[in-house]
Design an enzyme around this catalytic site. Structure first.
Site, mmCIF file in Angstrom:
data_model
loop_
_atom_site.group_PDB
_atom_site.id
_atom_site.type_symbol
_atom_site.label_atom_id
_atom_site.label_comp_id
_atom_site.label_asym_id
_atom_site.label_seq_id
_atom_site.Cartn_x
_atom_site.Cartn_y
_atom_site.Cartn_z
ATOM 1 N N ASP A 145 10.202 5.881 9.530
ATOM 2 C CA ASP A 145 10.537 6.787 10.629
ATOM 3 C C ASP A 145 12.055 6.922 10.631
ATOM 4 O O ASP A 145 12.771 6.026 11.064
ATOM 5 C CB ASP A 145 10.031 6.220 11.955
ATOM 6 C CG ASP A 145 10.298 7.154 13.135
ATOM 7 O OD1 ASP A 145 11.097 8.105 12.975
ATOM 8 O OD2 ASP A 145 9.740 6.919 14.224
ATOM 9 N N GLU A 171 7.989 0.635 13.939
ATOM 10 C CA GLU A 171 7.695 0.422 15.359
ATOM 11 C C GLU A 171 6.474 -0.489 15.515
ATOM 12 O O GLU A 171 5.521 -0.185 16.212
ATOM 13 C CB GLU A 171 7.496 1.750 16.093
ATOM 14 C CG GLU A 171 7.709 1.588 17.587
ATOM 15 C CD GLU A 171 7.673 2.896 18.371
ATOM 16 O OE1 GLU A 171 7.798 2.810 19.605
ATOM 17 O OE2 GLU A 171 7.517 3.969 17.773
ATOM 18 N N TYR A 219 13.216 1.897 10.448
ATOM 19 C CA TYR A 219 12.909 2.516 11.742
ATOM 20 C C TYR A 219 14.271 2.800 12.365
ATOM 21 O O TYR A 219 14.853 1.969 13.044
ATOM 22 C CB TYR A 219 12.068 1.579 12.602
ATOM 23 C CG TYR A 219 11.746 2.123 13.972
ATOM 24 C CD1 TYR A 219 11.388 3.455 14.156
ATOM 25 C CD2 TYR A 219 11.794 1.307 15.105
ATOM 26 C CE1 TYR A 219 11.093 3.953 15.412
ATOM 27 C CE2 TYR A 219 11.491 1.789 16.364
ATOM 28 C CZ TYR A 219 11.141 3.119 16.516
ATOM 29 O OH TYR A 219 10.851 3.616 17.763
#
Length: 380
Positions: free
Chosen positions: A262, A149, A223
Site C-alpha cells: 500500500d 496494515e 505500508y
C-alpha cells in the site's frame, strides 16, 4: 447451488453523503476503517494467471454480477479465461460485490519457473480472518505474500500462513493494533531488513517496511505513511518520502528492486475517481506525494545518477480506471468511487521479466482493499 450470504450490514453514517465533500466520502485515513460482516465459508481452487487488457470489454467475461447485496455466486474459469472466477462487469467496470465471492478460483501460473507475488492491505489480520482471508490465500497460493496494515501486536501463528510460508517476517508497530507490514515467503531470502536508513524517527518506521534480499533482486514491502485527515501528517510523510527515495535508489544500484504494498498515493488523475475535488485536499493525492512517486519512477531521466522504475499495473493497463481501495462508507464500492493505492513498482531493467500484473478486483469484503498480484519469470 452456492450458499447464500447475509446482506452486508453497514453502520448508519451521519451526516449524509450529500453533506460531505467527495474527498470526505471517498477516502479515509487508516484509523477510519470499519468492520464488515463475517462471510460464509467458500470453496477455492488452484493458483492462477490473469490476463486483462485496457479495453472497453473484459476478456473472459463471467456470469453474474453482484448488485452490492452481499451475494456472489460465480462460475469456475475454463482454460484461457481471466484468472478469477467472479463477478466481472460486462462493460469493463470493476465488480461491485461487498463480500468475498463464494467460489474463488484462479488459472494456473504461466510456467513452472514463474514466481507469483501478491500484495494486499488487509485492514487488520484478525478482522480479515473472520471474513474469508484464508480462502483467497488458498486460491491464489502465491510464492510470496506481502501484507500491509496487519495491525498485529505479535508474530501470528495462523496455520493457514505458517504451513504455507516457511519464511515469515513481520514488522510490528510499537503502537498497539496499528499499521504493520509483513512479507511471507516460500523462498528463503539472503537477508532481511526492517529499517529505513537515515529516517530520524525509527518509531515511525516500525510496522511500515520490510526488505528481503534475494539472489536476483530486492523485494521491498511498504505500508507508506498516510498524510492524514486534513493533511495533518503530510510533513511526516514528506520526511518518509525523502528517505525512501534515497533508499530505493541505493538498492537499485546493487540489484533490481521490486517495491510493493500500500503505497498510499494515487500517482495520476486516472488513479482515483474524482481527481479535481481531491487535489491537494485529500491524503494520497497532493503535489508533494505525487511528485515524490514521479521522482522514483524517473521516467524522463531528470533525476541524475538514478535508475528508472516502472509502475507495472499502469504500464500494462494504460488509461484503465480500476482501483484497489473502496471506502466502506457511502456505497463507494457500488458507485465505483475508488483509489489505486496498492501497486507493484519494479526497476526498469527488470520489467521485461514481468509476465502479468492484475488487480484481483472481486476479492473485496475481507478488507476495503483488493489484492494486486504479479508474476515474474525466473527465480527471485
Amino acid at each position: 447451488m452456492a450458499p447464500k450470504r447475509a446482506a452486508a450490514k453497514r453502520k448508519a453514517a451521519s451526516p449524509s453523503e450529500d453533506d460531505l465533500t467527495p474527498s470526505e466520502s471517498e477516502h479515509q485515513s487508516p484509523s477510519d476503517h470499519e468492520d464488515e460482516p463475517v462471510a460464509k465459508k467458500r470453496k477455492t481452487a488452484g493458483p492462477s494467471k490473469a490476463k486483462t487488457k485496457a479495453t472497453a470489454g473484459t476478456k473472459g467475461k463471467t456470469q453474474g454480477q453482484s448488485k452490492g447485496k452481499g451475494k456472489a455466486e460465480n462460475q469456475k474459469p475454463t482454460g484461457g479465461e481471466t484468472g478469477t472466477s467472479s463477478i466481472a462487469a460486462e462493460d469493463g467496470r470493476q465488480p461491485t460485490n461487498k463480500v468475498l465471492p463464494v467460489h474463488i478460483a484462479f488459472a494456473p501460473k504461466a510456467a513452472e519457473d514463474t514466481v507469483r507475488i501478491a500484495a494486499w492491505n488487509i485492514c487488520g489480520l484478525a478482522a480479515a480472518q473472520k471474513k474469508g482471508f484464508k480462502y483467497y490465500v488458498e486460491a491464489e497460493d502465491p510464492d510470496v505474500l506481502i501484507l500491509t496494515e496487519t495491525k498485529v501486536n505479535n508474530d501470528p501463528v495462523d496455520p493457514a500462513l505458517t504451513q504455507r510460508f516457511p519464511y515469515r517476517y513481520w514488522s510490528i508497530s510499537d503502537k498497539k493494533t496499528y499499521s504493520g507490514t509483513a512479507i511471507l515467503s516460500k523462498v528463503e531470502p539472503i537477508s532481511v531488513d526492517y529499517t529505513l536508513p537515515g529516517h530520524p524517527d525509527p518509531k515511525n518506521v516500525k510496522g511500515r517496511i520490510v526488505t528481503l534480499e534475494f539472489a536476483s533482486c530486492y523485494l521491498v514491502g511498504t505500508y507508506v505513511v498516510n498524510a492524514g485527515t486534513g493533511l495533518k501528517t503530510l510533513d511526516e510523510k514528506k520526511v518518509w518520502n525523502a528517505h525512501f527515495e534515497a533508499y530505493i535508489r541505493q538498492l537499485d544500484k546493487k540489484k533490481p528492486v521490486i517495491w510493493a504494498g500500500d503505497l498510499n498515493v494515487a500517482p495520476t488523475e486516472i488513479d482515483l475517481a474524482n481527481p479535481k475535488t481531491n487535489w491537494n485536499k485529500t491524503p494520497g493525492y497532493t503535489e508533494a506525494e505525487t511528485s515524490s512517486f514521479a521522482r522514483i519512477l524517473n521516467a524522463s531521466g531528470e533525476e541524475a545518477d538514478a535508475g528508472k522504475f516502472v509502475d507495472v499495473w499502469r504500464d500494462k493497463h494504460p488509461g484503465l480506471r480500476h482501483y484497489t481501495y473502496f471506502s466502506y462508507r457511502f456505497n463507494c464500492r457500488e458507485k465505483g468511487l475508488g483509489w489505486r493505492l496498492d501497486m507493484f513498482v519494479v526497476s526498469e531493467r527488470m520489467a521485461e521479466r514481468v509476465q502479468m500484473c492484475e488487480i484481483r478486483s472481486e476479492i473485496y469484503g475481507a478488507s476495503d482493499h483488493c489484492p494486486v498480484v504479479l508474476e515474474l519469470k525466473g527465480p527471485l
